[in-house]
Design a protein around this motif. Structure first.
Motif, PDB file in Angstrom:
ATOM      1  N   MET A 198      62.242  14.092  69.305  1.00  0.00           N
ATOM      2  CA  MET A 198      62.789  14.787  70.460  1.00  0.00           C
ATOM      3  C   MET A 198      62.641  16.295  70.281  1.00  0.00           C
ATOM      4  O   MET A 198      62.458  16.783  69.163  1.00  0.00           O
ATOM      5  N   ASP A 199      62.735  16.999  71.389  1.00  0.00           N
ATOM      6  CA  ASP A 199      62.636  18.455  71.357  1.00  0.00           C
ATOM      7  C   ASP A 199      63.741  19.032  70.466  1.00  0.00           C
ATOM      8  O   ASP A 199      64.912  18.728  70.638  1.00  0.00           O
ATOM      9  N   GLY A 200      63.356  19.852  69.487  1.00  0.00           N
ATOM     10  CA  GLY A 200      64.305  20.448  68.565  1.00  0.00           C
ATOM     11  C   GLY A 200      64.395  19.758  67.224  1.00  0.00           C
ATOM     12  O   GLY A 200      65.009  20.296  66.302  1.00  0.00           O
ATOM     13  N   ASP A 201      63.818  18.546  67.066  1.00  0.00           N
ATOM     14  CA  ASP A 201      63.837  17.856  65.784  1.00  0.00           C
ATOM     15  C   ASP A 201      63.031  18.623  64.744  1.00  0.00           C
ATOM     16  O   ASP A 201      62.030  19.274  65.063  1.00  0.00           O
ATOM     17  N   VAL A 202      63.469  18.543  63.493  1.00  0.00           N
ATOM     18  CA  VAL A 202      62.768  19.198  62.382  1.00  0.00           C
ATOM     19  C   VAL A 202      61.871  18.166  61.694  1.00  0.00           C
ATOM     20  O   VAL A 202      62.324  17.075  61.349  1.00  0.00           O
ATOM     21  N   ILE A 203      60.601  18.499  61.522  1.00  0.00           N
ATOM     22  CA  ILE A 203      59.625  17.628  60.865  1.00  0.00           C
ATOM     23  C   ILE A 203      59.357  18.213  59.483  1.00  0.00           C
ATOM     24  O   ILE A 203      58.996  19.383  59.360  1.00  0.00           O
ATOM     25  N   VAL A 204      59.534  17.391  58.443  1.00  0.00           N
ATOM     26  CA  VAL A 204      59.352  17.855  57.065  1.00  0.00           C
ATOM     27  C   VAL A 204      58.223  17.072  56.414  1.00  0.00           C
ATOM     28  O   VAL A 204      57.752  16.064  56.945  1.00  0.00           O
ATOM     29  N   ASP A 205      57.818  17.543  55.221  1.00  0.00           N
ATOM     30  CA  ASP A 205      56.732  16.919  54.456  1.00  0.00           C
ATOM     31  C   ASP A 205      55.465  16.777  55.306  1.00  0.00           C
ATOM     32  O   ASP A 205      54.825  15.727  55.344  1.00  0.00           O
ATOM     33  N   ARG A 217      57.553  13.527  58.384  1.00  0.00           N
ATOM     34  CA  ARG A 217      58.776  12.720  58.470  1.00  0.00           C
ATOM     35  C   ARG A 217      59.791  13.462  59.325  1.00  0.00           C
ATOM     36  O   ARG A 217      60.029  14.648  59.125  1.00  0.00           O
ATOM     37  N   VAL A 218      60.395  12.747  60.311  1.00  0.00           N
ATOM     38  CA  VAL A 218      61.433  13.319  61.170  1.00  0.00           C
ATOM     39  C   VAL A 218      62.732  13.365  60.367  1.00  0.00           C
ATOM     40  O   VAL A 218      63.235  12.339  59.925  1.00  0.00           O
ATOM     41  N   GLU A 219      63.265  14.560  60.171  1.00  0.00           N
ATOM     42  CA  GLU A 219      64.445  14.709  59.312  1.00  0.00           C
ATOM     43  C   GLU A 219      65.666  14.014  59.919  1.00  0.00           C
ATOM     44  O   GLU A 219      66.522  13.520  59.194  1.00  0.00           O
ATOM     45  N   ARG A 220      65.769  13.934  61.233  1.00  0.00           N
ATOM     46  CA  ARG A 220      66.940  13.337  61.873  1.00  0.00           C
ATOM     47  C   ARG A 220      66.963  11.816  61.726  1.00  0.00           C
ATOM     48  O   ARG A 220      68.006  11.230  61.464  1.00  0.00           O
ATOM     49  N   THR A 221      65.812  11.155  61.880  1.00  0.00           N
ATOM     50  CA  THR A 221      65.753   9.695  61.836  1.00  0.00           C
ATOM     51  C   THR A 221      65.208   9.149  60.538  1.00  0.00           C
ATOM     52  O   THR A 221      65.408   7.968  60.238  1.00  0.00           O
ATOM     53  N   GLY A 222      64.491   9.971  59.770  1.00  0.00           N
ATOM     54  CA  GLY A 222      63.892   9.491  58.528  1.00  0.00           C
ATOM     55  C   GLY A 222      62.586   8.741  58.725  1.00  0.00           C
ATOM     56  O   GLY A 222      62.004   8.262  57.760  1.00  0.00           O
ATOM     57  N   GLN A 223      62.088   8.609  59.949  1.00  0.00           N
ATOM     58  CA  GLN A 223      60.849   7.884  60.215  1.00  0.00           C
ATOM     59  C   GLN A 223      59.644   8.763  59.878  1.00  0.00           C
ATOM     60  O   GLN A 223      59.664   9.976  60.095  1.00  0.00           O
TER      61      GLN A 223
END
Length: 235
Positions: A198-205, A217-223
């Motif tokens: 979603m808009d505003g989600d932080v993507i890591v790695d 990986r989406v930091e909010r959901t872990g997917q």
């Protein structure tokens, strides 16, 4: 004779040909008309024989339906049918509003604590009645003072509730490493190896796959999965 690319008007050879929307494209030229993101046969959307991504697909305008007598009659009929179905469901489920409480570990612990408290109160009341029912004992008149023995003191029973188990704090998630990005649009996964966000989600790695795609990986959901590069920005 090899056809020409619909984007760059150059010759398209069979090894790099994409046949879609009744036209021929190079694989690199088959991109969104607005953001130029590289598309494939799974995530493109066609409009007037032009490819678009999910975010820039032209929105269609809906037409208003006039309240003609026929439409009003159908609306009234649908409303009456809905009321009839509601009454039937109400009569079927009448008297079935009781819910069953699940016997969870938390409920078992509360029940055990209540039983222990009831047991303690029962023994306290029992000891009070026992002490109150015994009369005072008189010392017999005997020349030998050693002949009299004091009655054994009644034992007091103290019941303490069992200590509750200490809950261990949940382990913290592993720290993220690599590049971090923030989503600027909503995106729904179009394939199994993609990830929604979603808009505003932080993507890591985040790892760069090619010019148009990344893996992260989406930091909010872990997917984890593939994501379009033009939907996020570096932070």
């Amino acid at each position: 004779m090899n056809p020409l690319c619909s984007r760059c008007n150059l010759v398209v050879y069979p090894t790099e040909k994409v046949n879609c929307l009744d036209k021929y494209w190079h694989k690199g030229c088959f991109s969104c008309e607005v953001c130029k993101m590289t598309l494939n046969m799974k995530n493109y959307k066609g409009f007037e024989k032009r490819p678009y991504c999910n975010a820039h697909y032209p929105k269609t305008n809906f037409t208003c339906v006039a309240d003609t007598p026929e439409n009003l009659r159908l609306k009234q009929q649908s409303k009456m049918q809905s009321q009839v179905l509601y009454r039937e469901d109400f009569e079927k489920n009448k008297g079935k509003g009781f819910s069953v409480v699940a016997d969870t570990p938390e409920m078992q612990r509360i029940k055990k604590t209540q039983d222990q408290i009831s047991n303690i109160k029962y023994h306290e009341e029992f000891e009070k009645r026992k002490m109150g029912g015994e009369g005072p004992q008189h010392q017999p008149s005997s020349p030998n003072p050693g002949a009299y023995q004091q009655p054994a003191a009644s034992q007091n029973y103290h019941y303490e509730p069992a200590p509750e188990p200490v809950r261990q704090a949940a382990a913290a998630p592993p720290p993220s490493s690599g590049k971090r990005y923030r989503a600027v649009y909503d995106y729904s996964a179009a394939d199994e190896d993609e990830v929604s966000f979603m808009d505003g989600d932080v993507i890591v790695d985040v790892q760069q796959i090619d010019e148009g795609w990344m893996y992260g990986r989406v930091e909010r959901t872990g997917q984890q999965g593939m994501l379009p590069a033009n939907y996020v920005e570096a932070i």
